[in-house]
Design a protein around this motif. Structure first.
Motif, mmCIF file in Angstrom:
data_model
loop_
_atom_site.group_PDB
_atom_site.id
_atom_site.type_symbol
_atom_site.label_atom_id
_atom_site.label_comp_id
_atom_site.label_asym_id
_atom_site.label_seq_id
_atom_site.Cartn_x
_atom_site.Cartn_y
_atom_site.Cartn_z
ATOM 1 N N GLU A 154 0.840 -1.192 0.000
ATOM 2 C CA GLU A 154 0.000 0.000 0.000
ATOM 3 C C GLU A 154 0.880 1.249 0.000
ATOM 4 N N THR A 155 0.279 2.384 -0.297
ATOM 5 C CA THR A 155 1.012 3.630 -0.136
ATOM 6 C C THR A 155 1.019 3.972 1.355
ATOM 7 N N SER A 156 1.989 4.730 1.779
ATOM 8 C CA SER A 156 2.143 4.952 3.222
ATOM 9 C C SER A 156 1.670 6.328 3.670
ATOM 10 N N GLY A 157 0.829 6.964 2.868
ATOM 11 C CA GLY A 157 0.212 8.190 3.369
ATOM 12 C C GLY A 157 -0.080 9.237 2.310
ATOM 13 N N TRP A 158 -1.184 9.923 2.511
ATOM 14 C CA TRP A 158 -1.559 11.097 1.729
ATOM 15 C C TRP A 158 -1.512 12.311 2.651
ATOM 16 N N PHE A 159 -0.836 13.364 2.183
ATOM 17 C CA PHE A 159 -0.639 14.552 3.013
ATOM 18 C C PHE A 159 -0.946 15.812 2.200
ATOM 19 N N SER A 160 -1.224 16.881 2.912
ATOM 20 C CA SER A 160 -1.532 18.151 2.235
ATOM 21 C C SER A 160 -0.269 18.930 1.894
ATOM 22 N N ASN A 231 1.272 11.979 -2.180
ATOM 23 C CA ASN A 231 1.092 10.554 -1.900
ATOM 24 C C ASN A 231 2.459 9.900 -1.725
ATOM 25 N N TYR A 232 2.699 9.361 -0.523
ATOM 26 C CA TYR A 232 4.034 8.861 -0.191
ATOM 27 C C TYR A 232 4.177 7.343 -0.349
ATOM 28 N N PHE A 233 5.351 6.983 -0.827
ATOM 29 C CA PHE A 233 5.770 5.593 -1.040
ATOM 30 C C PHE A 233 7.157 5.429 -0.407
ATOM 31 N N PRO A 234 7.638 4.211 -0.150
ATOM 32 C CA PRO A 234 6.972 2.920 -0.314
ATOM 33 C C PRO A 234 6.066 2.609 0.874
#
Length: 357
Positions: A154-160, A231-234
């Protein structure tokens, strides 16, 4: 002669009646409430896939899925199945840590843990499945757990806004799943485990500032990309995520035949392939569409990944001190991984595309 014919006729009739009664008694319908809407690819489609293929076989076993909240609320599913209020359910242990303890979440996803092949190797050919079932048994739940689905990272976070250092996380209110949430909490993040359908409304109302949920295609389906840009990866927190079909033990042991149980086992093993393949097949299109609409795909810096890893080590140490059962499972997984590492280091090329400057 007539007496013999009459006797034979009665015997035959009784045999037919007994066979009919046995056939009738053997019919089993698994009524399966699910945690995720079956419209969500891979994450939600897996139990529907299992039901479709079991029903296609015909015979005396069938399965029907019920959308979230239609039969029982997801958070009440485990207890409902255990008590026989419903005879089955589709979930993942990481949503039941309040009942199973944090050790239960190991059977969902492990931060910096095994990817899909290694995870499945431990579950099916190591001690993973035995320990998985024991976790339910030790917590007093009358359920049989059948591993029944897996998804890609999964992606590890969505941030503003971009997250450049650990202090940028402090004070954020964030939806976060499983053991990874414990890591985020150590960095000053206030976490909650909202259902998928509540994430966007919570973001719109300002109840949370950031979120993770699943893979890009699923997050896009929910509309998260329309609210948060980065949108942050990994997926360090969920390199792979497992799910299970839980069946009331009285149903499993007393009402189902060995053949019916085998069909369920085989269908659940088969959906591992379908869910993983589906997840792997559809992320790039979603990522391209997101990027065209303004999403910025971000890769955590080495420093941030090391920070997460260090905090994860702290979480594990604390969990072991708190719960001896966590230690048993963790030690077994680590022993398996130390052996698997021998194979992994020699057998595989570095995964194409993952090396970054």
């Amino acid at each position: 002669m007539i007496k013999k014919i009459t006797s034979l006729g009665i015997t035959t009739l009784l045999s037919i009646m007994l066979m009919s009664a046995h056939s009738f008694a053997g019919k089993v319908l698994l009524k399966v409430p699910v945690w995720f809407p079956t419209t969500l690819p891979a994450l939600g489609t897996s139990p529907a896939w299992v039901a479709k293929n079991i029903n296609a076989i015909g015979g005396d076993l069938s399965m029907k899925t019920y959308e979230p909240k239609k039969l029982v609320p997801p958070k009440e599913m485990l207890e409902a199945v255990s008590k026989g209020q419903v005879n089955a359910g589709y979930t993942t242990p990481g949503y039941n840590t309040g009942k199973l303890g944090d050790k239960g979440a190991i059977f969902s996803a492990v931060p910096f843990g095994p990817d899909a092949p290694e995870f499945l190797a431990w579950v099916y050919y190591g001690n993973g499945r035995t320990l998985w079932q024991k976790t339910y048994d030790d917590a007093g739940f009358n359920v049989q757990s059948i591993p029944c689905g897996i998804i890609a990272p999964e992606t590890s976070g969505w941030f503003s806004k971009p997250i450049k250092k650990a202090s940028d996380l402090k004070g954020l209110r964030m939806r976060f799943f499983g053991l990874g949430a414990r890591v985020m909490e150590k960095l000053g993040v206030s976490t909650s485990q909202l259902p998928g359908g509540e994430i966007v409304p919570a973001l719109q109302k300002g109840a949370i500032d950031a979120t993770e949920f699943s893979m890009p295609a699923i997050d896009k389906r929910l509309g998260i990309n329309k609210i948060l840009k980065y949108n942050y990866f990994p997926g360090w927190h969920q390199p792979a995520t497992l799910f299970d079909l839980i069946v009331n033990k009285d149903t499993w042991n007393d009402e189902m035949t060995e053949g019916q149980r085998t069909i369920v086992e085989l269908a659940c093993k088969a959906v591992m392939t379908d869910g993983l393949a589906m997840g792997e097949s559809m992320q790039f299109d979603a990522m391209k569409a997101n990027a065209e609409a303004g999403t910025e795909n971000m890769y955590w810096s080495d420093e941030m990944l090391q920070t997460y890893s260090d905090k994860w080590d702290e979480v594990v140490a604390e969990a072991i001190e708190k719960d001896s059962g966590f230690k048993v499972i963790w030690d077994d997984l680590q022993a398996f991984r130390s052996n698997y590492k021998i194979w992994n280091e020699w057998a595989y090329l570095p995964r194409p595309g993952t090396k970054r400057k």
